[in-house]
Design a protein around this motif. Structure first.
Motif, PDB file in Angstrom:
ATOM      1  N   ALA A  48      -0.958   5.167  -4.361  1.00 43.65           N
ATOM      2  CA  ALA A  48      -0.946   6.406  -3.571  1.00 43.65           C
ATOM      3  C   ALA A  48      -2.217   6.497  -2.724  1.00 43.65           C
ATOM      4  O   ALA A  48      -2.176   6.884  -1.549  1.00 43.65           O
ATOM      5  N   ARG A  50      -3.808   4.212  -1.422  1.00 45.53           N
ATOM      6  CA  ARG A  50      -3.725   3.287  -0.287  1.00 45.53           C
ATOM      7  C   ARG A  50      -2.506   3.553   0.582  1.00 45.53           C
ATOM      8  O   ARG A  50      -2.231   2.793   1.519  1.00 45.53           O
ATOM      9  N   GLY A  51      -1.727   4.574   0.225  1.00 43.27           N
ATOM     10  CA  GLY A  51      -0.540   4.918   1.016  1.00 43.27           C
ATOM     11  C   GLY A  51       0.562   3.868   0.951  1.00 43.27           C
ATOM     12  O   GLY A  51       1.352   3.729   1.886  1.00 43.27           O
TER      13      GLY A  51
END
Ligand code: DC
Length: 227
Positions: A48, A50-51
């Motif tokens: 999350a 690091r997307g």
């Protein structure tokens, strides 16, 4: 209780009481308690941050293989570290909970965590809590338990836990839990199911103490050679 070092596994769906019972049993036996769900949550937290998309197998593979997730004993209990950062307080949000369930279906993530878990179990004298402890990670465990409870009872337990932290509605918790049950049970790799030699305990109408008593009685009843 004086007990030869055993490896004990406790699997089952969310909210069946695994965490409470595993902690209590480990305390009672003087064993280490290992919460393997926290490792999946740790990967989800880093993904999350690091997307990363939950279905990006390649990125998740690179991420989970490179992570340094460790349990450390500190003055405030056992904490989960990712590298130098203590992430214990950040992995129990509803978002990370759902993301952990999604990424735990990815084979690359399971493979990376398999090695971490096997290393942690090398010395035995431990209670491992998870979803596939008795089936995949420790098929030769000395004692295997599979804890179940009615969906509504499990959702209510989780709702009461979340409520203290300023939480969602009961219906939302129930829906999330149903979704998570479906995810965890239907994934192709290491789906949630009892090992053939697991003892199944239904905790719907039992207190954690009563569940632990049942477990201890069963462990005591094992032949001397295996305990
Ligand atoms: O036990 P928990 O709720 O903290 O686990 C979080 C998620 O991780 C759960 O949805 C399923 C997954 N998990 C898993 O697939 N295998 C494990 N051994 C432990 C957890």
């Amino acid at each position: 209780m004086n007990m030869k070092p055993l490896l004990i596994t406790i699997d089952g769906p969310a909210g069946a009481g695994k965490t409470t019972v595993s902690r209590m049993l480990a305390d009672r036996l003087g064993f280490v308690y290992v919460d393997t769900g926290a490792l999946y949550r740790g990967v989800a937290f880093e993904a999350a941050a690091r997307g990363l998309a939950p279905d990006d197998e390649e990125a998740l593979g690179a991420l989970s293989a490179g992570l340094d997730l460790r349990f450390e004993h500190t003055e405030s209990g056992v904490r989960l570290f990712s590298g130098e950062r203590d992430i214990t307080g950040s992995i129990r949000t509803p978002e990370i909970t759902m993301l952990a369930s999604a990424i735990s279906a990815r084979p690359v993530v399971r493979q990376a965590l398999l090695d971490v878990q096997k290393r942690l179990g090398a010395k035995k004298a431990a209670v491992f809590e998870g979803r596939d402890m008795g089936t995949v990670v420790f098929p030769d465990a000395d004692v295997k338990f599979f804890l179940i409870a009615d969906l509504k009872a499990r959702a209510m337990r989780r709702f009461l836990e979340y409520r203290d932290a300023g939480a969602p509605r009961f219906e939302t918790v129930l829906e999330d839990m149903e979704k998570r049950d479906a995810n965890d049970s239907s994934r192709a790799v290491a789906p949630l199911k009892p090992a053939g030699d697991a003892v199944i305990i239904d905790s719907t109408d039992l207190s954690p103490e009563a569940v632990v008593e049942k477990m201890v009685a069963l462990i005591r009843s094992l032949p001397e050679s295996s305990r």
